[in-house]
Design an enzyme around this catalytic site. Structure first.
Site, PDB file in Angstrom:
ATOM      1  N   LYS A  22      -0.677  -0.377   4.094  1.00  0.00           N
ATOM      2  CA  LYS A  22      -0.192   0.923   3.298  1.00  0.00           C
ATOM      3  C   LYS A  22      -1.339   2.322   3.220  1.00  0.00           C
ATOM      4  CE  LYS A  22      -0.933   1.637  -1.117  1.00  0.00           C
ATOM      5  NZ  LYS A  22      -1.046   1.763  -2.663  1.00  0.00           N
ATOM      6  N   ASN A  23      -2.802   1.686   2.893  1.00  0.00           N
ATOM      7  CA  ASN A  23      -3.593   2.685   2.624  1.00  0.00           C
ATOM      8  C   ASN A  23      -4.137   3.177   4.016  1.00  0.00           C
ATOM      9  OD1 ASN A  23      -3.829   2.292  -0.006  1.00  0.00           O
ATOM     10  ND2 ASN A  23      -5.226   0.672  -0.117  1.00  0.00           N
ATOM     11  N   CYS A 115      -1.556   4.030 -10.255  1.00  0.00           N
ATOM     12  CA  CYS A 115      -1.667   3.115 -11.143  1.00  0.00           C
ATOM     13  C   CYS A 115      -2.875   3.400 -12.317  1.00  0.00           C
ATOM     14  CB  CYS A 115      -2.398   1.827 -10.520  1.00  0.00           C
ATOM     15  SG  CYS A 115      -1.060   1.091  -9.586  1.00  0.00           S
ATOM     16  N   ARG A 120     -10.271   8.224 -12.065  1.00  0.00           N
ATOM     17  CA  ARG A 120     -10.015   8.495 -10.605  1.00  0.00           C
ATOM     18  C   ARG A 120      -9.967   9.995 -10.611  1.00  0.00           C
ATOM     19  NH1 ARG A 120      -6.347   4.395  -7.543  1.00  0.00           N
ATOM     20  NH2 ARG A 120      -4.683   5.334  -8.480  1.00  0.00           N
ATOM     21  N   PRO A 121     -10.704  11.092 -10.785  1.00  0.00           N
ATOM     22  CA  PRO A 121     -10.480  12.571 -10.657  1.00  0.00           C
ATOM     23  C   PRO A 121     -10.636  12.858  -9.383  1.00  0.00           C
ATOM     24  CG  PRO A 121     -12.981  12.112 -11.414  1.00  0.00           C
ATOM     25  CD  PRO A 121     -12.050  10.658 -11.658  1.00  0.00           C
ATOM     26  N   ILE A 122     -10.174  13.988  -8.918  1.00  0.00           N
ATOM     27  CA  ILE A 122     -10.114  14.649  -7.631  1.00  0.00           C
ATOM     28  C   ILE A 122     -11.304  15.710  -7.450  1.00  0.00           C
ATOM     29  CG2 ILE A 122      -7.793  14.163  -7.493  1.00  0.00           C
ATOM     30  CD1 ILE A 122      -7.394  17.475  -7.750  1.00  0.00           C
ATOM     31  N   ASP A 123     -12.423  15.512  -8.402  1.00  0.00           N
ATOM     32  CA  ASP A 123     -13.305  16.546  -8.415  1.00  0.00           C
ATOM     33  C   ASP A 123     -14.098  16.319  -7.004  1.00  0.00           C
ATOM     34  OD1 ASP A 123     -14.588  14.076  -9.503  1.00  0.00           O
ATOM     35  OD2 ASP A 123     -16.301  15.084  -9.448  1.00  0.00           O
ATOM     36  N   ASP A 301      -9.633  -3.814  -4.660  1.00  0.00           N
ATOM     37  CA  ASP A 301      -8.317  -4.129  -4.783  1.00  0.00           C
ATOM     38  C   ASP A 301      -8.009  -5.515  -4.743  1.00  0.00           C
ATOM     39  OD1 ASP A 301      -7.480  -1.491  -4.920  1.00  0.00           O
ATOM     40  OD2 ASP A 301      -6.821  -1.323  -2.728  1.00  0.00           O
ATOM     41  N   ARG A 394       5.226  -1.087  -4.414  1.00  0.00           N
ATOM     42  CA  ARG A 394       4.696   0.146  -4.145  1.00  0.00           C
ATOM     43  C   ARG A 394       3.537  -0.290  -2.936  1.00  0.00           C
ATOM     44  NH1 ARG A 394       0.837   1.807  -7.718  1.00  0.00           N
ATOM     45  NH2 ARG A 394       0.400   3.160  -6.102  1.00  0.00           N
TER      46      ARG A 394
END
Length: 422
Positions: A22-23, A115, A120-123, A301, A394
């Protein structure tokens, strides 16, 4: 919405074929925004995350054609997606940002979900886009980027997989040269670089800490088969090790799983690689110490499935989670089965080897849900696993069916109703 019923399993045996990762697939699908020509992805897994991303890409103006498990995508006039609710469902939705910005000079996306395992910021994504010349405007719940991209030097404070992917997807159409320092090294990054190069990009250094990109004016279509899912493979290996199994994984890539395979070997099982695939035999018995790290370290994971395995190991196993600050949520559900687990900040101490008893538990997130399914295999009686948010589907294509093919007693009851996305 799904409810899984798992009964105690004495032994798993047989063979399964590992699905596509998936990833690896998700960023490849987003690359359809980079060209007018069709790209074809083979062996696309049937996952709700894939379906959600395809809905998002359709909103972005991507045309999608299916032929069995093969997807062909092309985009004549790409545009930013409009459904914030759809974007908020999954973390990978942010990967439309880079290709939209590179192709059109503008991207507006809602802040992503997924999840609830950490902030998990997108900075890092945004800093990378700014280094390539983008102007960034943050508003509550969304971000807007615009500008003509040019090559630049990007340093990532952490080797984020998502940020590395997004920057790659932007840099391939930026004018000039881009250098990404402290880049993620995961196999999925190598796969994305190979795919983009097949589209006409010029990328070197994929899989190392420094990636170089020479921007191109345009890319073309291609046909590509992504790599197998190392996390799915690892989950099945853990299930086998918990049940004194003898299981052959066809299509698995041991070279993508070295940290996990070393840890499994420390538990006392036997692993053999052959042209037929990867085989695990025996029952795990020795406690372990696991520290999650960026690749090539032990993957975060796989922390939850390995914790399920540690429930069977007499003695104390230690887990140190260094990637996400909230990734022990499954531990409290394991305790409901009778597990002896103590959590201190980012450390989990598992006193294993005690009898477990089936009861009703919940799927806390994607990998935690899979770990609870594995835990049910070694609990006496029946374990009822509630997954109202559809976490397991998912990221795993029919995990219950894979386990059943090896001799497990796992059934699923699909309950109509709106899915809840965390």
């Amino acid at each position: 919405m799904a409810t899984y019923r798992i009964r105690h399993c004495e032994q798993l045996s047989g063979e399964v074929s590992i699905h596509t990762a998936k990833n690896a697939v998700l960023p490849l699908l987003c690359a359809a925004l980079l060209t007018r020509e069709p790209i074809t992805i083979e062996r696309v897994p049937m996952l709700t995350d894939v379906e959600t991303l395809l809905e998002i890409l359709s909103e972005c103006g991507v045309n999608i054609s299916r032929n069995g498990d093969e997807l062909t995508l092309w985009s004549d006039e790409p545009q930013s997606p409009t459904s914030e609710n759809l974007l908020a469902r999954m973390r990978a939705s942010v990967l439309v940002m880079g290709p939209l910005l590179a192709r059109t000079g503008y991207a507006r996306v809602a802040l992503p979900g997924g999840c609830a395992i950490g902030q998990r910021p997108i900075d890092l994504h945004l800093k990378g886009m700014q280094a390539l010349g983008a102007e960034v405007h943050l508003t509550p719940g969304s971000v807007t980027l615009q500008g003509t991209l040019h090559g630049g030097n990007v340093y990532l404070d952490f080797p984020s997989v998502g940020a590395t992917e997004n920057i790659l997807l932007a840099a391939v159409l930026a004018k000039g040269s881009t250098r990404i320092e402290n880049a993620a090294k995961e196999p999925e990054i190598i796969d994305l670089c190979a795919f983009l190069n097949d589209m006409g990009a010029k990328i070197s250094g994929g899989g190392t800490g420094t990636i170089f990109v020479e921007g191109r004016e345009s890319l073309h279509g291609c046909t590509y088969r992504p790599i197998p899912d190392r996390i799915e493979a690892g989950t099945i290996l853990c299930a086998s090790a918990m049940t004194e199994g003898s299981v052959l994984l066809r299509g698995a890539r041991p070279d993508h799983m070295r940290a996990l395979l070393f840890k499994l070997g420390e538990t006392g099982v036997t692993l053999r690689e052959s042209p037929a695939g990867l085989r695990l035999t025996g029952r795990a018995s020795q406690p372990i110490q696991v520290r999650t790290l960026a690749y090539p370290g032990f993957p975060t994971d796989m922390q939850a499935p390995m914790m399920a395995l540690s429930l069977c190991l007499r003695g104390t196993s230690v887990f140190l989670e260094t990637i996400f600050e909230n990734r022990f949520m499954h531990a409290r559900e394991m305790v409901r089965l009778g597990a002896n687990i103590r959590i201190e900040d980012r450390i989990a101490l598992v006193n294993g080897g005690h009898a477990l008893a089936g009861t009703t538990v919940s799927s806390t997130d994607l990998r935690g849900g899979a770990a609870m399914m594995l835990s049910g295999l070694v609990a006496e009686g029946e374990t009822v696993l509630l997954d109202p948010a559809g976490h397991i589907a998912r990221g795993y294509e029919n995990l219950p069916g894979m386990l059943r093919s090896l001799g497990a007693d796992v059934t699923v009851e699909e309950i109509p109703g709106e899915e809840i996305h965390g």
